[in-house]
Write a protein that holds these residues in place. Structure first.
Motif, PDB file in Angstrom:
ATOM      1  N   PHE A 131       0.977  -1.399   0.045  1.00 41.10           N
ATOM      2  CA  PHE A 131       0.160  -0.140  -0.224  1.00 41.10           C
ATOM      3  C   PHE A 131       0.782   1.032   0.323  1.00 41.10           C
ATOM      4  O   PHE A 131       1.523   1.578   0.796  1.00 41.10           O
ATOM      5  CB  PHE A 131      -0.629  -0.394   1.249  1.00 41.10           C
ATOM      6  CG  PHE A 131      -1.564  -1.291   1.419  1.00 41.10           C
ATOM      7  CD1 PHE A 131      -2.839  -1.292   0.227  1.00 41.10           C
ATOM      8  CD2 PHE A 131      -1.284  -1.931   2.379  1.00 41.10           C
ATOM      9  CE1 PHE A 131      -3.380  -2.436   0.540  1.00 41.10           C
ATOM     10  CE2 PHE A 131      -1.727  -2.980   2.294  1.00 41.10           C
ATOM     11  CZ  PHE A 131      -3.507  -3.184   1.406  1.00 41.10           C
ATOM     12  N   GLU A 132       0.715   2.196  -0.869  1.00 46.06           N
ATOM     13  CA  GLU A 132       0.918   3.557  -0.983  1.00 46.06           C
ATOM     14  C   GLU A 132       0.592   4.217   0.224  1.00 46.06           C
ATOM     15  O   GLU A 132       1.832   5.084   1.054  1.00 46.06           O
ATOM     16  CB  GLU A 132       0.435   4.456  -2.358  1.00 46.06           C
ATOM     17  CG  GLU A 132       1.846   5.192  -2.721  1.00 46.06           C
ATOM     18  CD  GLU A 132       3.319   4.552  -3.332  1.00 46.06           C
ATOM     19  OE1 GLU A 132       4.694   5.433  -2.574  1.00 46.06           O
ATOM     20  OE2 GLU A 132       3.699   4.252  -2.939  1.00 46.06           O
ATOM     21  N   TYR A 133      -0.433   4.265   0.738  1.00 43.85           N
ATOM     22  CA  TYR A 133      -1.504   4.823   1.672  1.00 43.85           C
ATOM     23  C   TYR A 133      -1.952   4.251   2.745  1.00 43.85           C
ATOM     24  O   TYR A 133      -2.429   2.664   2.159  1.00 43.85           O
ATOM     25  CB  TYR A 133      -2.061   6.162   0.987  1.00 43.85           C
ATOM     26  CG  TYR A 133      -1.687   7.120   0.677  1.00 43.85           C
ATOM     27  CD1 TYR A 133      -1.054   7.999   1.643  1.00 43.85           C
ATOM     28  CD2 TYR A 133      -0.782   7.764  -0.880  1.00 43.85           C
ATOM     29  CE1 TYR A 133      -0.561   9.429   1.364  1.00 43.85           C
ATOM     30  CE2 TYR A 133      -0.171   8.403  -1.403  1.00 43.85           C
ATOM     31  CZ  TYR A 133       0.020  10.087  -0.126  1.00 43.85           C
ATOM     32  OH  TYR A 133       0.950  10.693  -0.402  1.00 43.85           O
ATOM     33  N   ILE A 134      -2.044   3.902   3.959  1.00 38.91           N
ATOM     34  CA  ILE A 134      -2.824   3.670   4.286  1.00 38.91           C
ATOM     35  C   ILE A 134      -3.812   4.648   5.530  1.00 38.91           C
ATOM     36  O   ILE A 134      -2.937   5.421   5.920  1.00 38.91           O
ATOM     37  CB  ILE A 134      -2.030   2.854   5.582  1.00 38.91           C
ATOM     38  CG1 ILE A 134      -0.464   1.225   4.440  1.00 38.91           C
ATOM     39  CG2 ILE A 134      -2.959   2.142   6.689  1.00 38.91           C
ATOM     40  CD1 ILE A 134      -0.144   0.726   5.420  1.00 38.91           C
ATOM     41  N   GLY A 135      -4.579   4.302   5.400  1.00 43.03           N
ATOM     42  CA  GLY A 135      -5.995   5.262   6.394  1.00 43.03           C
ATOM     43  C   GLY A 135      -6.582   4.508   7.152  1.00 43.03           C
ATOM     44  O   GLY A 135      -6.471   3.665   7.263  1.00 43.03           O
ATOM     45  N   PHE A 136      -7.422   5.363   7.716  1.00 39.65           N
ATOM     46  CA  PHE A 136      -8.666   5.060   8.559  1.00 39.65           C
ATOM     47  C   PHE A 136      -9.770   5.386   8.912  1.00 39.65           C
ATOM     48  O   PHE A 136      -9.421   6.967   8.407  1.00 39.65           O
ATOM     49  CB  PHE A 136      -7.775   4.542  10.027  1.00 39.65           C
ATOM     50  CG  PHE A 136      -7.213   5.537  10.677  1.00 39.65           C
ATOM     51  CD1 PHE A 136      -8.071   6.392  11.721  1.00 39.65           C
ATOM     52  CD2 PHE A 136      -6.039   5.648  10.644  1.00 39.65           C
ATOM     53  CE1 PHE A 136      -6.983   7.506  12.588  1.00 39.65           C
ATOM     54  CE2 PHE A 136      -5.228   6.772  11.306  1.00 39.65           C
ATOM     55  CZ  PHE A 136      -6.104   7.593  12.715  1.00 39.65           C
TER      56      PHE A 136
END
Length: 194
Positions: free
Chosen positions: A90-95
């Motif tokens: 994953f290039e970005y991980i969010g929530f």
């Protein structure tokens, strides 16, 4: 399009989890590069069953992790972020919050921004009242939130209007340096889907 991992912390969400919204989004083309990580934080209701069914129906886009006991939202998010980061895809991980206080249709805005951003490492959502919109909120909670946000902004020196909005994204290069990812590990995972 870049791959994005999204952490959804859950605790006793059987009656609040908007299953239809997740089903609709997961069946759309917009979900193609997004993997949801539902982290059950020791729920005592039927949340685990609901999450596992969602994962079984969407094996390419939904993964689940289950805690044996409740460790708190922050630990569920931390464990999910670290787990997603360890997958190294994953290039970005969010929530996002499980109740989708930031609706899934807003993900398109985040994805568009991520695709056009050159060096953005942290992206926060922020709720604002727009003309014609209605936000139902307890007055006491709103004012306490504004006080907390003002204090937090003055301490960390980041001008974010709504630091408590449950939509945040971090570039993979920042994950291991985030303060909440450096805490000692708590809680035992009992099961995880692949």
């Amino acid at each position: 399009m870049q791959n994005i991992g999204l952490i959804i912390p859950c605790y006793n969400e059987e009656k609040r989890l908007p299953k239809e919204a997740f089903d609709t989004f997961l069946s759309s083309n917009e979900a193609k590069n997004i993997t949801f990580f539902f982290i059950d934080d020791g729920s005592t209701d039927n949340t685990k069953t609901i999450l596992q069914k969602l994962a079984d129906l969407n094996p390419n886009n939904v993964k689940t992790l289950f805690f044996l006991q409740n460790n708190g939202k922050a630990e569920a998010v931390r464990k999910g972020v670290l787990h997603a980061n360890n997958e190294n895809q994953f290039e970005y991980i969010g929530f996002l919050d499980a109740d989708l206080s930031c609706p899934l249709n807003q993900l398109k805005l985040f994805i568009t921004y991520i695709e056009s951003a050159q060096n953005e490492k942290i992206i926060f959502g922020s709720r604002i009242l727009k003309f014609g919109s209605k936000i139902k909120r307890n007055s006491k909670r709103h004012y306490l939130g504004r006080v907390f946000s003002t204090v937090a902004n003055s301490v960390v020196k980041i001008p974010v209007y709504d630091s408590q909005c449950g939509a945040k994204f971090f570039h993979k290069s920042y994950i291991k340096t985030l303060p909440f990812c450096l805490n000692t590990e708590r809680g035992e995972l009992v099961k995880k889907s692949t």
